[in-house]
Design an enzyme around this catalytic site. Structure first.
Site, mmCIF file in Angstrom:
data_model
loop_
_atom_site.group_PDB
_atom_site.id
_atom_site.type_symbol
_atom_site.label_atom_id
_atom_site.label_comp_id
_atom_site.label_asym_id
_atom_site.label_seq_id
_atom_site.Cartn_x
_atom_site.Cartn_y
_atom_site.Cartn_z
ATOM 1 N N ARG A 183 1.537 -8.044 -5.772
ATOM 2 C CA ARG A 183 2.706 -7.324 -5.225
ATOM 3 C C ARG A 183 3.436 -8.285 -4.276
ATOM 4 O O ARG A 183 2.791 -9.055 -3.572
ATOM 5 C CB ARG A 183 2.301 -6.047 -4.472
ATOM 6 C CG ARG A 183 1.772 -4.949 -5.395
ATOM 7 C CD ARG A 183 1.546 -3.640 -4.634
ATOM 8 N NE ARG A 183 2.788 -2.935 -4.376
ATOM 9 C CZ ARG A 183 2.866 -1.847 -3.588
ATOM 10 N NH1 ARG A 183 1.802 -1.389 -2.969
ATOM 11 N NH2 ARG A 183 4.017 -1.231 -3.419
ATOM 12 N N ASP A 186 5.677 -3.323 6.063
ATOM 13 C CA ASP A 186 5.100 -4.252 5.089
ATOM 14 C C ASP A 186 5.394 -5.698 5.441
ATOM 15 O O ASP A 186 4.665 -6.599 5.047
ATOM 16 C CB ASP A 186 5.611 -3.938 3.684
ATOM 17 C CG ASP A 186 4.940 -2.677 3.165
ATOM 18 O OD1 ASP A 186 5.394 -1.572 3.521
ATOM 19 O OD2 ASP A 186 3.927 -2.801 2.455
ATOM 20 N N ASN A 245 9.815 -1.780 4.877
ATOM 21 C CA ASN A 245 8.810 -0.723 4.734
ATOM 22 C C ASN A 245 9.222 0.143 3.549
ATOM 23 O O ASN A 245 10.267 -0.076 2.929
ATOM 24 C CB ASN A 245 8.702 0.099 6.029
ATOM 25 C CG ASN A 245 7.499 1.036 6.017
ATOM 26 O OD1 ASN A 245 6.389 0.614 5.713
ATOM 27 N ND2 ASN A 245 7.700 2.304 6.321
ATOM 28 N N GLN A 261 3.418 9.198 -1.578
ATOM 29 C CA GLN A 261 2.343 8.801 -0.649
ATOM 30 C C GLN A 261 2.281 9.732 0.565
ATOM 31 O O GLN A 261 1.212 9.932 1.141
ATOM 32 C CB GLN A 261 2.555 7.355 -0.168
ATOM 33 C CG GLN A 261 2.270 6.301 -1.209
ATOM 34 C CD GLN A 261 3.526 5.905 -1.963
ATOM 35 O OE1 GLN A 261 4.440 6.708 -2.134
ATOM 36 N NE2 GLN A 261 3.587 4.664 -2.426
HETATM 37 O O1 MRU Z 1 3.909 1.034 -1.837
HETATM 38 P P1 MRU Z 1 2.912 1.287 -0.737
HETATM 39 O O2 MRU Z 1 2.303 2.643 -0.818
HETATM 40 O O3 MRU Z 1 1.893 0.178 -0.641
HETATM 41 O O4 MRU Z 1 3.809 1.233 0.584
HETATM 42 C C1 MRU Z 1 3.152 1.324 1.833
HETATM 43 C C2 MRU Z 1 4.037 1.363 3.005
HETATM 44 O O5 MRU Z 1 5.247 1.240 2.897
HETATM 45 C C3 MRU Z 1 3.393 1.492 4.334
HETATM 46 O O6 MRU Z 1 4.228 2.152 5.225
HETATM 47 C C4 MRU Z 1 3.111 0.085 4.871
HETATM 48 O O7 MRU Z 1 2.401 -0.676 3.934
HETATM 49 C C5 MRU Z 1 2.355 0.138 6.137
HETATM 50 S S1 MRU Z 1 0.689 0.638 5.886
HETATM 51 C C6 MRU Z 1 -0.157 0.567 7.352
#
Ligand code: MRU
Length: 364
Positions: free
Chosen positions: A92, A241, A251, A200
């Site tokens: 990713r 992120d 994010n 999520q």
């Molecule tokens: O696509 P994801 O579910 O991996 O995205 C996650 C997020 O955007 C979270 O807010 C981020 O990774 C912070 S996790 C502590």
């Protein structure tokens, strides 16, 4: 809570288990990873997700990736390591914690004396992966303690996506702040964005909050403005992120919109993240690679087609919130406020991330 997001079973020849987050909240099942390929797949499919958890899983993925190297061939181990690091880096693109963790793993071998036996290198790699994992547990608690100072008793707090225990070793980043408030006896009401397209918020964050007995209300993403207008939100708290040197934050898609809404309503907007989420090599958020995900995530809901065949789809998994919309950043070292280059450099600067991280591929 009794579950563990990630767990390494055994020694250098062991394996990784992760909670399969695609199956929550219907069922809590563990997913076994015995190869680097399995870890790559688990990250790509979001079985394990959330920036810190991705980094931890990838570190264990490196341990798995070198298991088959013969114990009498140190050169082969170094070759295989390079291959596995490059491969896992393609799982990713957006969360910088992935590249940060892989770089830590690279340095274990790079800094070991050339004659170090293969078995010792394998052990050292496992030790480093475990250290990344253990350090995340500790820093999440520190983020919780610092961030709780920002939240008043009886606040309504809005969060987006999942920055909880499932996204980290345990306890979370944004949610750690809310869990700490709860431990301190503050009465919060948490509003959770469902977080389309993959939900999520509805599936994971609501699950964690309800489990801890925190008063929680689920909303669709498009309801946040009305909620704010009604005066129900006193703070927005999200994770990250990747955070650029100027404080721009990548994010989950939808975060930027929330920040705009929060500014329009005079509501503070907080971002919680460990130092490993900072990418000081980037002057701003503009060059942060934004993952583009398959169209089916938008055209389908729970396996059911909800849009006509042939329609074009735009499905970026992340967006970038400009620093000027962010009231404060919360890291394990404390609160950064105002969110400006100098304040970030002062707190994060001495943290040395990845000088030579793996090449980041363009989003698919
Ligand atoms: O696509 P994801 O579910 O991996 O995205 C996650 C997020 O955007 C979270 O807010 C981020 O990774 C912070 S996790 C502590």
């Amino acid at each position: 809570v009794t579950w563990q997001t990630l767990q390494w079973i055994g020694g250098p020849d062991g394996h990784l288990t992760c909670i399969d987050q695609t199956r929550l909240p219907a069922e809590l099942v563990l997913h076994e990873c015995r190869t680097a390929e399995a870890v790559w797949e688990a990250i790509r499919q979001l079985r394990v997700r959330g920036a810190p958890a991705i980094g931890i899983a990838a570190a264990y993925g490196v341990v798995l990736g070198v298991q088959a190297v013969a114990d009498d061939d140190p050169a082969a181990l170094r070759r295989r390591l390079d291959e596995v690091l490059a491969y896992l880096a393609t799982s990713r693109p957006t969360a910088v914690n992935l590249f940060w963790a892989l770089e830590r793993m690279r340095q274990v071998v790079q800094t070991a004396p050339p004659q170090t036996p293969v078995s010792a290198l394998k052990e050292a790699l496992l030790r480093e992966a475990r250290a990344i994992h253990d350090q995340d547990r500790v820093l999440c608690r520190a983020i919780g303690r610092h961030g709780a100072e920002l939240i008043a008793d009886e606040s309504g707090v809005l969060t987006h996506c999942n920055a909880g225990g499932l996204a980290t070793a345990e306890y979370g980043t944004a949610l750690a702040i809310l869990f700490t408030c709860q431990d301190q006896g503050k009465r919060l009401h948490v509003y959770v964005d469902e977080t389309r397209p993959l939900l999520q918020g509805a599936r994971l964050t609501a699950w964690e909050l309800v489990q801890r007995g925190i008063p929680t209300t689920l909303i669709c993403d498009n309801m946040a403005a009305q909620l704010m207008r009604e005066g129900k939100v006193q703070a927005v708290v999200v994770g990250a992120d990747r955070i650029a040197a100027n404080g721009d934050v990548a994010n989950k898609i939808g975060t930027y919109g929330l920040a705009v809404l929060a500014r329009a309503h005079g509501i503070p907007f907080y971002v919680a993240a460990p130092l490993s989420s900072f990418d000081l090599a980037l002057a701003s958020g503009d060059p942060i690679p934004i993952e583009q995900r398959p169209a089916e995530e938008v055209t389908h809901l729970a396996g059911q087609r909800i849009a006509p065949q042939g329609v074009a789809v735009y499905n970026p998994a992340f967006d970038v919130t400009p620093a000027h919309l962010i009231t404060a950043l919360v890291t394990e070292r404390g609160i950064i406020r105002p969110v400006e280059r100098a304040a970030i450099a002062a707190q994060v600067g001495s943290h040395a991330p990845s000088p030579a991280r793996p090449a980041e591929p363009a989003a698919r």
